[in-house]
Design a protein around this motif. Structure first.
Motif, short mmCIF file in Angstrom:
data_model
loop_
_atom_site.label_atom_id
_atom_site.label_comp_id
_atom_site.label_asym_id
_atom_site.label_seq_id
_atom_site.Cartn_x
_atom_site.Cartn_y
_atom_site.Cartn_z
N LYS A 19 0.81 -1.22 0.00
CA LYS A 19 0.00 0.00 0.00
C LYS A 19 0.84 1.27 0.00
O LYS A 19 0.53 2.24 -0.66
N SER A 92 5.66 6.06 -14.40
CA SER A 92 4.67 5.44 -15.28
C SER A 92 3.40 5.09 -14.53
O SER A 92 2.29 5.34 -15.01
N LEU A 93 3.57 4.51 -13.36
CA LEU A 93 2.42 4.14 -12.54
C LEU A 93 1.60 5.37 -12.20
O LEU A 93 0.37 5.36 -12.27
N ASP A 94 2.30 6.43 -11.85
CA ASP A 94 1.63 7.68 -11.51
C ASP A 94 0.90 8.24 -12.73
O ASP A 94 -0.28 8.59 -12.66
N TRP A 96 -0.04 6.74 -15.48
CA TRP A 96 -1.14 5.89 -15.91
C TRP A 96 -2.37 6.14 -15.05
O TRP A 96 -3.49 6.20 -15.55
N GLY A 97 -2.15 6.30 -13.75
CA GLY A 97 -3.25 6.59 -12.84
C GLY A 97 -3.92 7.90 -13.17
O GLY A 97 -5.15 8.01 -13.15
N ILE A 98 -3.12 8.89 -13.51
CA ILE A 98 -3.67 10.20 -13.87
C ILE A 98 -4.58 10.08 -15.09
O ILE A 98 -5.70 10.57 -15.09
N ALA A 100 -6.00 7.34 -16.32
CA ALA A 100 -7.15 6.48 -16.06
C ALA A 100 -8.21 7.21 -15.24
O ALA A 100 -9.41 7.02 -15.44
N LEU A 101 -7.76 8.06 -14.34
CA LEU A 101 -8.71 8.80 -13.51
C LEU A 101 -9.50 9.81 -14.32
O LEU A 101 -10.66 10.10 -14.01
N GLU A 104 -13.07 8.54 -16.02
CA GLU A 104 -13.97 7.78 -15.13
C GLU A 104 -15.34 8.41 -15.05
O GLU A 104 -15.47 9.61 -14.94
#
Lengths: 104, 104
Positions: A19, A92-94, A96-98, A100-101, A104
């Motif tokens: 987490k 990249s993770l950050d 991608w989250g941006i 994807a968000l 929504e």
DNA sequence: CCGCATCCTAGACGATACTG
DNA sequence: CAGTATCGTCTAGGATGCGG
């Protein structure tokens, strides 16, 4: 533990797949930080989890812990070379989250 | 759940940050697979976790589930566009693990 | 200021057995 | 072949309080 080390994907996820670990690493990308400062940046983390997380990252060789023998105590954390090498992944993770968000 | 959605990093990790999800997604990168085949590729996964993992990925819009009304039953899973967009990340995670494992 | 110890809960995960 | 149900275990994580 070691049973998953054959699989690179699992190996990586075992190092950063909790987490709080990605958050801690992410906030250290721009340089070392004093313990209290770092912890304050990670909204919602409990004291216990902060210590535990940072300790595991240290054991896995992703961060270094620098203790200054002063009063009051001063502790700084910074990324190792191995930790820094995760930067592209973390970004990249950050990112991608941006993205994807947005949708929504 | 929704309390972490402000943070892109946590949002992403909530979607792929479990023991099996990255593996399932990774094995679907080269195209859709029949349920049994996919499950066999993921060494060590239990039947329960396979179903549960794939179901969550479906609910999160990362994979599609195609059911063919034949006997015996035939089910295929494939990535959605959103799932496919994770490809660079998954390959990075895998590649990073390979490199890190070398220097142990 | 830093982080350790303790108690507690929720959920992740596994093993097994069963249905259409 | 694909999926469900149930039971059990283990650990991640949170809340609180103490100590150097």
């Amino acid at each position: 533990m070691s049973e998953f080390n054959y699989c690179p994907l699992n190996y990586t996820m075992n190092l950063i797949g909790t987490k709080w670990k990605p958050l801690v690493l992410f906030h250290l990308l721009d340089g070392g930080l004093r313990s209290g400062i770092l912890q304050k940046k990670i909204i919602g983390i409990s004291n216990k989890m902060f210590t535990q997380t940072v300790r595991e990252l240290e054991n896995d060789g992703l961060v270094v812990r620098n203790v200054f023998p002063v009063v009051p105590p001063k502790v700084e954390y910074e990324l190792t070379a191995k930790g820094k090498s995760l930067e592209p992944i973390l970004r990249s993770l950050d990112q991608w989250g941006i993205e994807a968000l947005k949708s929504e």
